[in-house]
Write a protein that holds these residues in place. Structure first.
Motif, short mmCIF file in Angstrom:
data_model
loop_
_atom_site.label_atom_id
_atom_site.label_comp_id
_atom_site.label_asym_id
_atom_site.label_seq_id
_atom_site.Cartn_x
_atom_site.Cartn_y
_atom_site.Cartn_z
N SER A 38 46.96 5.37 42.90
CA SER A 38 47.60 6.67 42.76
C SER A 38 46.55 7.65 42.23
CB SER A 38 48.80 6.61 41.81
OG SER A 38 48.40 6.21 40.53
N VAL A 39 46.57 8.86 42.72
CA VAL A 39 45.67 9.91 42.28
C VAL A 39 46.24 10.50 40.99
CG1 VAL A 39 44.65 12.14 42.85
CG2 VAL A 39 44.97 10.41 44.65
N ILE A 40 45.44 10.47 39.93
CA ILE A 40 45.92 11.00 38.66
C ILE A 40 45.35 12.38 38.36
CG2 ILE A 40 46.47 8.77 37.63
CD1 ILE A 40 43.78 8.82 36.22
N ASN A 41 44.27 12.76 39.06
CA ASN A 41 43.72 14.09 38.89
C ASN A 41 42.69 14.33 40.00
OD1 ASN A 41 43.26 16.62 37.81
ND2 ASN A 41 42.93 15.85 35.73
N SER A 42 42.37 15.57 40.23
CA SER A 42 41.29 15.91 41.15
C SER A 42 40.45 17.00 40.49
CB SER A 42 41.83 16.36 42.50
OG SER A 42 42.61 17.54 42.35
N TYR A 43 39.19 17.06 40.87
CA TYR A 43 38.25 17.97 40.25
C TYR A 43 37.45 18.70 41.33
CZ TYR A 43 39.34 15.15 36.18
OH TYR A 43 40.00 14.50 35.18
N PRO A 44 37.01 19.91 41.03
CA PRO A 44 36.17 20.63 42.00
C PRO A 44 34.79 19.98 42.10
CG PRO A 44 36.29 21.86 39.95
CD PRO A 44 37.23 20.70 39.82
N HIS A 45 34.11 20.20 43.22
CA HIS A 45 32.77 19.69 43.41
C HIS A 45 31.92 20.77 44.06
CE1 HIS A 45 29.50 17.31 45.31
NE2 HIS A 45 29.55 16.71 44.13
N ASP A 46 30.68 20.85 43.64
CA ASP A 46 29.74 21.82 44.18
C ASP A 46 29.42 21.44 45.63
OD1 ASP A 46 27.68 23.53 44.80
OD2 ASP A 46 26.44 23.01 43.07
N PHE A 50 24.33 17.44 47.66
CA PHE A 50 24.26 16.33 48.61
C PHE A 50 24.27 15.06 47.77
CE2 PHE A 50 22.26 13.75 51.96
CZ PHE A 50 22.96 14.19 53.07
N THR A 51 25.45 14.61 47.38
CA THR A 51 25.62 13.53 46.41
C THR A 51 25.03 12.22 46.90
OG1 THR A 51 27.64 14.57 45.63
CG2 THR A 51 27.29 12.26 45.01
N GLU A 52 24.22 11.60 46.07
CA GLU A 52 23.61 10.31 46.37
C GLU A 52 24.00 9.24 45.37
OE1 GLU A 52 22.11 9.66 49.13
OE2 GLU A 52 22.25 11.73 49.77
N GLY A 53 24.33 9.62 44.17
CA GLY A 53 24.74 8.64 43.17
C GLY A 53 25.54 9.34 42.09
N PHE A 54 26.47 8.61 41.51
CA PHE A 54 27.19 9.14 40.36
C PHE A 54 27.70 7.97 39.52
CE2 PHE A 54 31.46 8.26 41.88
CZ PHE A 54 31.32 8.31 43.26
N LEU A 55 27.87 8.26 38.23
CA LEU A 55 28.37 7.25 37.31
C LEU A 55 28.91 7.92 36.06
CD1 LEU A 55 26.15 6.91 34.76
CD2 LEU A 55 24.84 5.88 36.59
N PHE A 78 19.35 15.44 39.04
CA PHE A 78 20.50 14.77 38.45
C PHE A 78 20.84 15.46 37.14
CE2 PHE A 78 17.21 12.13 36.44
CZ PHE A 78 17.64 12.10 35.13
N GLY A 79 22.08 15.29 36.76
CA GLY A 79 22.55 15.89 35.52
C GLY A 79 24.00 15.53 35.28
N ILE A 80 24.58 16.20 34.31
CA ILE A 80 25.97 15.97 33.92
C ILE A 80 26.84 17.00 34.63
CG2 ILE A 80 27.57 15.90 31.99
CD1 ILE A 80 25.12 15.13 30.22
N VAL A 81 27.92 16.53 35.24
CA VAL A 81 28.82 17.40 35.98
C VAL A 81 29.82 18.03 35.03
CG1 VAL A 81 30.55 17.51 37.81
CG2 VAL A 81 28.58 15.97 38.04
N ASP A 82 29.97 19.35 35.13
CA ASP A 82 31.03 20.07 34.43
C ASP A 82 32.30 19.89 35.25
OD1 ASP A 82 32.90 21.95 33.52
OD2 ASP A 82 31.38 23.48 33.15
N LEU A 83 33.26 19.13 34.74
CA LEU A 83 34.45 18.81 35.51
C LEU A 83 35.35 20.02 35.76
CD1 LEU A 83 35.41 15.32 34.04
CD2 LEU A 83 34.19 15.85 36.17
N THR A 85 34.17 23.09 36.66
CA THR A 85 33.58 23.90 37.73
C THR A 85 33.02 23.06 38.87
OG1 THR A 85 31.35 23.91 36.77
CG2 THR A 85 32.88 25.65 36.05
N GLY A 86 32.70 21.81 38.61
CA GLY A 86 32.06 20.95 39.61
C GLY A 86 30.56 21.13 39.68
N LYS A 87 30.02 22.03 38.90
CA LYS A 87 28.57 22.30 38.90
C LYS A 87 27.85 21.28 38.03
CE LYS A 87 28.92 26.18 41.23
NZ LYS A 87 28.57 26.27 42.60
N ILE A 88 26.60 21.00 38.41
CA ILE A 88 25.79 20.03 37.67
C ILE A 88 24.92 20.76 36.65
CG2 ILE A 88 23.99 18.26 37.85
CD1 ILE A 88 24.93 17.79 40.73
N ASN A 89 25.01 20.32 35.39
CA ASN A 89 24.11 20.80 34.35
C ASN A 89 22.82 20.01 34.52
OD1 ASN A 89 22.74 21.52 32.05
ND2 ASN A 89 24.20 20.58 30.63
#
Length: 169
Positions: A38-46, A50-55, A78-83, A85-89
Motif C-alpha cells: 500500500s502507498v503510504i505517501n508520495s514525494y516530489p522528485h527533481d 537522472f537517478t542512479e542510486g538512492f538509499l 550525490f546529496g541529501i534529498v529535500d522531501l 521539494t524533491g531537490k538534492i542538497n
C-alpha cells in the motif's frame, strides 16, 4: 520496483568470497505469485535528476545521479534529498566530462560511490563529504548498483552477475 529491490538485496547479500561472480539461477526459474503493498505517501522528485542510486541513512534520503551529454541539464552528483521539494542538497559533484555517477552505499562510517564506465569508485568522509581516496574495480566493465552486507560490497555491472568486493581494497 520494490520486488526488484528485494531480489537485488537478497542476491547481493550472501556469504561468497570477495571478487567472486555470483549467478543465481534459482531466481530465474522461481515464479513469484504476488506481493501486497500500500502507498503510504508520495514525494516530489527533481525531473532534471537522472537517478542512479538512492538509499536511506540515519533518516535522510541520499540520491546519486549521473550526467550524459544526451541530457545536458543533468549532473553527476550525490546529496541529501529535500522531501518537500524533491531537490538534492548537493554534497559532491563529479566532473561530468570524466565520470557518470552511479550507486552509493555507507559502510564502516564511510560513504562510497561508483562511476559507470570509469572503473573508478570514491570513498568519502560522510561528515565533511571530502573525498578520501579513489579505488578501481577492474574485474568488471561497468559500475551500476552498490550495496553491502555489513562487511563487503556487492556491486552490479548491468549483467546478470553480482560482484562481491573486499571493502578494504
Amino acid at each position: 520496483f520494490w520486488l526488484l529491490c528485494l531480489i537485488t538485496c537478497w542476491t547481493a547479500c550472501n556469504n561468497n568470497t570477495p571478487s567472486e561472480s555470483i549467478k543465481n539461477e534459482s531466481l530465474i526459474h522461481n515464479e513469484i505469485t504476488g506481493l501486497e503493498f500500500s502507498v503510504i505517501n508520495s514525494y516530489p522528485h527533481d525531473t532534471q535528476s537522472f537517478t542512479e542510486g538512492f538509499l536511506f541513512h540515519k533518516g535522510d534520503l541520499y540520491e546519486s545521479t549521473g550526467a550524459t551529454n544526451d541530457l545536458p541539464q543533468t549532473k553527476s552528483l550525490f546529496g541529501i534529498v529535500d522531501l518537500t521539494t524533491g531537490k538534492i542538497n548537493t554534497k559532491v559533484e563529479l566532473d561530468r566530462k570524466k565520470y557518470f555517477g552511479e550507486g552509493i552505499t555507507f559502510l564502516n562510517h564511510k560513504l562510497y560511490q561508483l562511476t559507470w564506465k570509469g572503473n573508478i569508485g570514491f570513498q568519502y568522509d560522510p561528515a565533511s563529504f571530502k573525498m578520501e581516496r579513489s579505488f578501481s574495480f577492474n574485474q568488471s566493465k561497468e559500475g551500476w548498483g552498490l550495496c553491502n552486507d555489513g562487511q563487503q560490497f556487492c556491486k552490479s555491472d548491468g549483467t546478470e552477475y553480482i560482484w562481491v568486493l573486499n571493502s578494504s581494497t
